[in-house]
Write a protein that holds these residues in place. Structure first.
Motif, PDB file in Angstrom:
ATOM      1  N   LYS A  58       9.939  -2.145  -0.665  1.00 41.87           N
ATOM      2  CA  LYS A  58      10.028  -2.672   0.698  1.00 41.87           C
ATOM      3  C   LYS A  58      10.422  -1.569   1.676  1.00 41.87           C
ATOM      4  O   LYS A  58       9.942  -1.529   2.824  1.00 41.87           O
ATOM      5  N   ALA A  59      11.295  -0.660   1.225  1.00 46.99           N
ATOM      6  CA  ALA A  59      11.652   0.478   2.077  1.00 46.99           C
ATOM      7  C   ALA A  59      10.413   1.302   2.406  1.00 46.99           C
ATOM      8  O   ALA A  59      10.257   1.778   3.538  1.00 46.99           O
ATOM      9  N   ALA A  60       9.521   1.473   1.413  1.00 45.30           N
ATOM     10  CA  ALA A  60       8.284   2.212   1.667  1.00 45.30           C
ATOM     11  C   ALA A  60       7.377   1.440   2.615  1.00 45.30           C
ATOM     12  O   ALA A  60       6.808   2.015   3.551  1.00 45.30           O
ATOM     13  N   VAL A  61       7.233   0.141   2.399  1.00 44.52           N
ATOM     14  CA  VAL A  61       6.365  -0.676   3.253  1.00 44.52           C
ATOM     15  C   VAL A  61       6.852  -0.667   4.695  1.00 44.52           C
ATOM     16  O   VAL A  61       6.057  -0.602   5.643  1.00 44.52           O
ATOM     17  N   PRO A  87       3.316   1.680   9.142  1.00 45.98           N
ATOM     18  CA  PRO A  87       3.127   0.732  10.250  1.00 45.98           C
ATOM     19  C   PRO A  87       2.080  -0.337   9.977  1.00 45.98           C
ATOM     20  O   PRO A  87       2.273  -1.513  10.305  1.00 45.98           O
ATOM     21  N   ASP A  88       0.962   0.048   9.356  1.00 49.05           N
ATOM     22  CA  ASP A  88      -0.092  -0.934   9.117  1.00 49.05           C
ATOM     23  C   ASP A  88       0.365  -2.033   8.158  1.00 49.05           C
ATOM     24  O   ASP A  88      -0.012  -3.200   8.309  1.00 49.05           O
ATOM     25  N   LEU A  89       1.185  -1.688   7.163  1.00 48.05           N
ATOM     26  CA  LEU A  89       1.692  -2.690   6.219  1.00 48.05           C
ATOM     27  C   LEU A  89       2.877  -3.452   6.782  1.00 48.05           C
ATOM     28  O   LEU A  89       3.050  -4.653   6.505  1.00 48.05           O
ATOM     29  N   ALA A  90       3.705  -2.790   7.582  1.00 49.25           N
ATOM     30  CA  ALA A  90       4.923  -3.423   8.090  1.00 49.25           C
ATOM     31  C   ALA A  90       4.617  -4.591   9.024  1.00 49.25           C
ATOM     32  O   ALA A  90       5.456  -5.480   9.196  1.00 49.25           O
ATOM     33  N   ARG A 121       3.469  -8.396   2.470  1.00 51.06           N
ATOM     34  CA  ARG A 121       4.388  -7.278   2.273  1.00 51.06           C
ATOM     35  C   ARG A 121       5.055  -7.354   0.908  1.00 51.06           C
ATOM     36  O   ARG A 121       5.364  -6.320   0.295  1.00 51.06           O
ATOM     37  N   ALA A 122       5.285  -8.561   0.402  1.00 48.31           N
ATOM     38  CA  ALA A 122       5.912  -8.702  -0.916  1.00 48.31           C
ATOM     39  C   ALA A 122       5.030  -8.097  -2.005  1.00 48.31           C
ATOM     40  O   ALA A 122       5.522  -7.413  -2.912  1.00 48.31           O
ATOM     41  N   GLY A 123       3.722  -8.346  -1.928  1.00 47.29           N
ATOM     42  CA  GLY A 123       2.820  -7.775  -2.929  1.00 47.29           C
ATOM     43  C   GLY A 123       2.769  -6.265  -2.859  1.00 47.29           C
ATOM     44  O   GLY A 123       2.869  -5.578  -3.879  1.00 47.29           O
ATOM     45  N   TRP A 124       2.623  -5.725  -1.638  1.00 44.75           N
ATOM     46  CA  TRP A 124       2.596  -4.273  -1.481  1.00 44.75           C
ATOM     47  C   TRP A 124       3.933  -3.655  -1.894  1.00 44.75           C
ATOM     48  O   TRP A 124       3.968  -2.549  -2.454  1.00 44.75           O
ATOM     49  N   SER A 125       5.031  -4.345  -1.635  1.00 44.14           N
ATOM     50  CA  SER A 125       6.355  -3.801  -1.983  1.00 44.14           C
ATOM     51  C   SER A 125       6.509  -3.649  -3.484  1.00 44.14           C
ATOM     52  O   SER A 125       7.102  -2.670  -3.963  1.00 44.14           O
ATOM     53  N   ALA A 132       1.255   7.963   7.221  1.00 43.69           N
ATOM     54  CA  ALA A 132       2.012   7.020   6.395  1.00 43.69           C
ATOM     55  C   ALA A 132       1.089   6.248   5.464  1.00 43.69           C
ATOM     56  O   ALA A 132       1.431   5.984   4.299  1.00 43.69           O
ATOM     57  N   THR A 133      -0.082   5.869   5.955  1.00 39.50           N
ATOM     58  CA  THR A 133      -1.054   5.181   5.099  1.00 39.50           C
ATOM     59  C   THR A 133      -1.506   6.097   3.967  1.00 39.50           C
ATOM     60  O   THR A 133      -1.629   5.675   2.807  1.00 39.50           O
ATOM     61  N   GLY A 134      -1.762   7.369   4.302  1.00 41.40           N
ATOM     62  CA  GLY A 134      -2.139   8.323   3.260  1.00 41.40           C
ATOM     63  C   GLY A 134      -1.040   8.520   2.237  1.00 41.40           C
ATOM     64  O   GLY A 134      -1.314   8.684   1.040  1.00 41.40           O
ATOM     65  N   ALA A 135       0.227   8.494   2.697  1.00 43.32           N
ATOM     66  CA  ALA A 135       1.346   8.636   1.758  1.00 43.32           C
ATOM     67  C   ALA A 135       1.400   7.452   0.802  1.00 43.32           C
ATOM     68  O   ALA A 135       1.595   7.619  -0.405  1.00 43.32           O
TER      69      ALA A 135
END
Length: 472
Positions: free
Chosen positions: A23-26, A30-33, A40-44, A270-273
């Motif tokens: 979640k800290a990464a998400v 910006p696009d995910l946040a 966001r839960a799935g991406w986290s 950030a998306t690339g990261a």
């Protein structure tokens, strides 16, 4: 308290730390946040397990950090604290996935019901049974035990040829998550790790619903979630699915998630990261991950090329930053894997170049018809796929208009490259005459790696059908 309840509680405690780290990464993408809480839960989960596994791998090998409870907590807690602090801030608005209609609401309820039922059944099964898959016990769980006992990824059992170990050079990201579970849970019970493996499936469903909904609307996202939740090969199949303890479903989620970020998210550093972290996790999850990670870097370069063709300086610069950041992180992971692997004595490993060294290429090429016949049979296996790939091919042909999009053009080359690489591996297989048996037991797992980007293409084809129906 029953043993299954205790296992579930301890697994969820460890999972919460992984999720908070993600979640800290998400929060910093910006696009995910800006997406919904469920998305966001799935991406986290995907980013959290990737970040934790990569950090433990790198710190253990390069810095000599002991893989013990205190050190693991020292790695995890700062990341989890960042995620927890982010949750105290004012919530960000969700970006709508498209117009809501009566049909889409009905499909959303159906997707939620089916997905939740399957995921709860998987968790209940994992909390009451050990890993059922042979490779899960022979390779992943065994390597986790070796690393846990030694307290380092450079375990002597893996490095020294005096020990007979199956596939000692298999990358260790998923076993390291098992090691973290062993250290952070007072239960000496592999079912804790079993539950953690199962949690990749709900994360995959949430990511799939998020991206498919953005590509073609909430109805498409919900329908594809129902389809994915119904596939035995992704759920209860003991040699491939979420219940199996194999690393194929996590690999599919990492690679698919990274590709979808590159294809459909706003190009930013950030998306690339985030895509690079998922690409690094892909490389460190399975041997096949090396090829898939290279294809992911190729997708990043393709997105950059697309932006450059539009001749919009800002978009091209953003896409370049995305591609370079993603490539750099995957390269670091490749260096970590190469450095770790260098200290391991080679043994009990398939050598896919031996056919070329022995001058047997003509004989290998002669096996292509038998390989393709078995590939066709396994692809259309009703027991594993319920006709998914046949229906997918029909939908892609019928909805071809929807594939004339930049997102589809980013996803198609990596998919084609993965299929070509896997078929080439069968042709060069050291199993030689027994390669058909190898195809029979492994092709379903390899197809599972392609599920997420394929589902995204199906969502676009769904949208293409809608446009075709709207034309006079």
């Amino acid at each position: 308290m029953s043993p299954a309840t205790a296992v579930t509680i301890h697994a969820l405690w460890v999972a919460a730390l992984f999720w908070l780290a993600g979640k800290a990464a998400v929060d910093h993408v910006p696009d995910l946040a800006r997406r919904s809480a469920w998305s966001r839960a799935g991406w986290s989960w995907l980013l959290g397990t990737a970040v934790v596994g990569i950090l433990l791998y790198a710190l253990s090998h390069w810095a000599g950090m002991p893989l013990r409870r205190g050190w693991i907590l020292a790695t995890l807690l700062p990341c989890a604290a960042l995620g927890a602090v982010g949750g105290l801030r004012r919530g960000r608005p969700s970006v709508p996935a498209g117009p809501t209609t009566g049909r889409s609401r009905w499909l959303r309820r159906a997707a939620a019901t089916v997905g939740l039922t399957v995921c709860l059944a998987l968790v209940a099964e994992a909390a009451t049974t050990p890993f059922p898959g042979w490779d899960a016990r022979m390779t992943w769980a065994a390597h986790a035990r070796y690393v846990h006992a030694a307290g380092t990824v450079d375990a002597p059992v893996l490095q020294e040829d005096a020990w007979l170990v199956a596939h000692p050079t298999y990358p260790l990201l998923l076993p390291l998550l098992q090691v973290a579970a062993m250290e952070l849970s007072p239960l000496d019970d592999e079912r804790v790790a079993h539950v953690l493996y199962v949690l990749f499936f709900p994360a995959l469903l949430l990511v799939l619903h998020d991206v498919a909904g953005r590509l073609s609307g909430p109805a498409a996202g919900s329908a594809l979630v129902v389809v994915a939740a119904a596939l035995p090969v992704a759920t209860f199949e003991a040699s491939t699915g979420a219940i199996s303890g194999y690393s194929d479903l996590p690999l599919a989620a990492y690679w698919g998630g990274g590709l979808l970020l590159l294809a459909a998210a706003a190009p930013q550093v950030a998306t690339g990261a985030a895509a690079g972290v998922l690409g690094a996790a892909t490389l460190l999850s399975k041997r096949e991950g090396t090829v898939l990670a290279v294809l992911l870097v190729g997708a990043a370069a393709l997105r950059w090329w697309q932006a450059a063709r539009t001749r919009r300086g800002g978009g091209a610069d953003a896409a370049r930053g995305t591609a370079l950041t993603c490539t750099a992180l995957v390269a670091v992971a490749a260096g970590l894997y190469a450095s770790w692997r260098r200290g391991i004595a080679a043994r009990f490993q398939e050598d896919y170049l031996d056919v070329l060294r022995q001058g047997e290429l003509d004989e290998a090429l002669g096996r292509i018809p038998a390989i393709l016949a078995e590939v066709s049979r396994a692809t259309t296996s009703w027991d594993w796929w319920y006709g998914f790939w046949i229906a997918a091919a029909l939908l892609l042909v019928a909805g071809w208009r929807g594939l004339a999009r930049p997102e589809a053009l980013v996803l198609l080359p990596p998919l084609a490259g993965a299929v070509a690489a896997y078929l080439a591996a069968y042709v060069l297989s050291p199993w030689r005459e027994a390669v058909v048996a190898q195809v029979e037991v492994s092709w379903g797992r390899l197809l599972l790696h392609l599920l997420v980007p394929t589902m995204a293409l199906l969502a676009m084809a769904w949208g293409g059908l809608g446009r075709a129906a709207a034309e006079p």
